[in-house]
Design a protein around this motif. Structure first.
Motif, PDB file in Angstrom:
ATOM      1  N   LYS A  38      21.924  28.474  17.440  1.00  0.00           N
ATOM      2  CA  LYS A  38      21.061  29.482  18.048  1.00  0.00           C
ATOM      3  C   LYS A  38      20.206  28.819  19.122  1.00  0.00           C
ATOM      4  CE  LYS A  38      20.404  31.673  13.494  1.00  0.00           C
ATOM      5  NZ  LYS A  38      19.385  32.147  12.523  1.00  0.00           N
ATOM      6  N   GLU A  40      16.878  30.145  21.177  1.00  0.00           N
ATOM      7  CA  GLU A  40      15.920  31.237  21.369  1.00  0.00           C
ATOM      8  C   GLU A  40      14.915  30.876  22.451  1.00  0.00           C
ATOM      9  OE1 GLU A  40      12.793  34.044  18.847  1.00  0.00           O
ATOM     10  OE2 GLU A  40      13.447  32.129  18.007  1.00  0.00           O
ATOM     11  N   GLU A  42      11.396  32.537  23.521  1.00  0.00           N
ATOM     12  CA  GLU A  42      10.398  33.534  23.133  1.00  0.00           C
ATOM     13  C   GLU A  42       9.190  33.451  24.049  1.00  0.00           C
ATOM     14  OE1 GLU A  42       8.810  34.508  18.893  1.00  0.00           O
ATOM     15  OE2 GLU A  42       7.328  33.198  19.857  1.00  0.00           O
ATOM     16  N   SER A 254      11.697  38.156  22.965  1.00  0.00           N
ATOM     17  CA  SER A 254      12.576  36.997  22.878  1.00  0.00           C
ATOM     18  C   SER A 254      14.030  37.381  23.115  1.00  0.00           C
ATOM     19  CB  SER A 254      12.438  36.296  21.521  1.00  0.00           C
ATOM     20  OG  SER A 254      13.121  36.989  20.521  1.00  0.00           O
ATOM     21  N   GLU A 256      17.680  35.556  22.083  1.00  0.00           N
ATOM     22  CA  GLU A 256      18.257  34.513  21.237  1.00  0.00           C
ATOM     23  C   GLU A 256      19.778  34.523  21.401  1.00  0.00           C
ATOM     24  OE1 GLU A 256      17.572  32.858  16.724  1.00  0.00           O
ATOM     25  OE2 GLU A 256      17.652  35.024  17.030  1.00  0.00           O
TER      26      GLU A 256
END
Length: 267
Positions: A38, A40, A42, A254, A256
């Motif tokens: 992953k 991300e 944010e 965010s 992701e």
């Protein structure tokens, strides 16, 4: 007419398969212990921040990766690197911008899928802040633990870490901090979800009035895409408890990237 009906059936079947896959990816995104890569990004806006009621801005870069350490165990590694702008908290304090401290968490988890997953491992905080006001100027280490469960369309769990400083600038306060995040999500189908995942913090070096940060709120999100799915979310939190010089409420956005085994590369 028969060919048209067959074409419609195939299209509907493909759409249903995509919707099922998006819902599956949404559940994976909600699981910090998932066997998945992953990435991300944010963005967090903290409103009514400090004595000037200004806006604090932070973008956090959070890659996470699962690696096999044996046939029975995986190692989940999570990195959090914040970059942002912080207005002065008190009168006369200068504004700051740049990198914050970097936090690394790791979890040893059993390999394979299960409705209940537990993980435990070391955590570290590295003093990478480019401005004294954006970091602790301390090297810290501790333990991290997480638990995740699934029941029908619902996912839920808890992730916590405890950090103690062991080196760094002598004139700066020691680090003795607990952070714990609980989450509860309801998956609505076609990749849509609603839920809450507040991060609570206890600073044991602070006085009682400024020790706790307790956000209350939630948000909505959706997984889109197929080859490289994206988990898009928007959340808002107010604070039931917060140190005197911090924000009254926060807004989070965010993106992701979810990289399954057949997307780009795995390990």
């Amino acid at each position: 007419m028969i060919r048209f009906l067959m074409l419609c059936t195939l299209c509907l079947g493909g759409l249903r398969t995509l919707a099922d896959e998006q819902s599956f990816r949404a559940r994976q995104a909600q699981n910090p212990l998932a066997d998945l890569m992953k990435y991300e990004l944010e963005t967090r806006l903290d409103f009514e921040y400090g004595s000037r009621d200004a806006v604090n801005y932070t973008t956090s870069i959070r890659p996470a990766m699962a690696a096999s350490v044996s046939k029975d165990w995986n190692l989940i590694s999570r990195l959090d690197l914040p970059v942002g702008y912080q207005p002065g908290r008190s009168a006369g304090e200068k504004d700051s911008w740049g990198l914050g401290d970097t936090t690394y968490e790791s979890f040893f988890v059993p390999a394979g899928w299960s409705r209940w997953t537990l993980g435990l491992g070391p955590t570290f905080q590295i003093p990478t802040a480019t401005d004294p006001q954006l970091g602790t100027r301390k090297w810290s280490a501790g333990l991290a633990a997480a638990a995740h469960g699934e029941a029908g369309p619902f996912t839920f769990g808890l992730r916590a870490n405890q950090l103690w400083s062991f080196a760094g600038k002598a004139h700066r306060d020691d680090v003795n901090r607990t952070a714990f995040e609980y989450w509860f999500y309801a998956n609505l189908g076609r990749g849509w979800w609603i839920g809450t995942a507040p991060v609570n913090i206890a600073d044991w070096e602070a006085d009682a009035e400024n020790r706790w940060t307790v956000p209350v709120g939630g948000g909505i999100g959706k997984v889109v895409g197929r080859r490289i799915p994206l988990n898009l979310k928007c959340e808002a939190y107010a604070y039931a408890e917060v140190p005197n010089d911090l924000a009254e409420w926060s807004l989070l956005f965010s993106v992701e990237f979810l990289l399954p085994e057949n997307a780009l590369f795995k390990r």
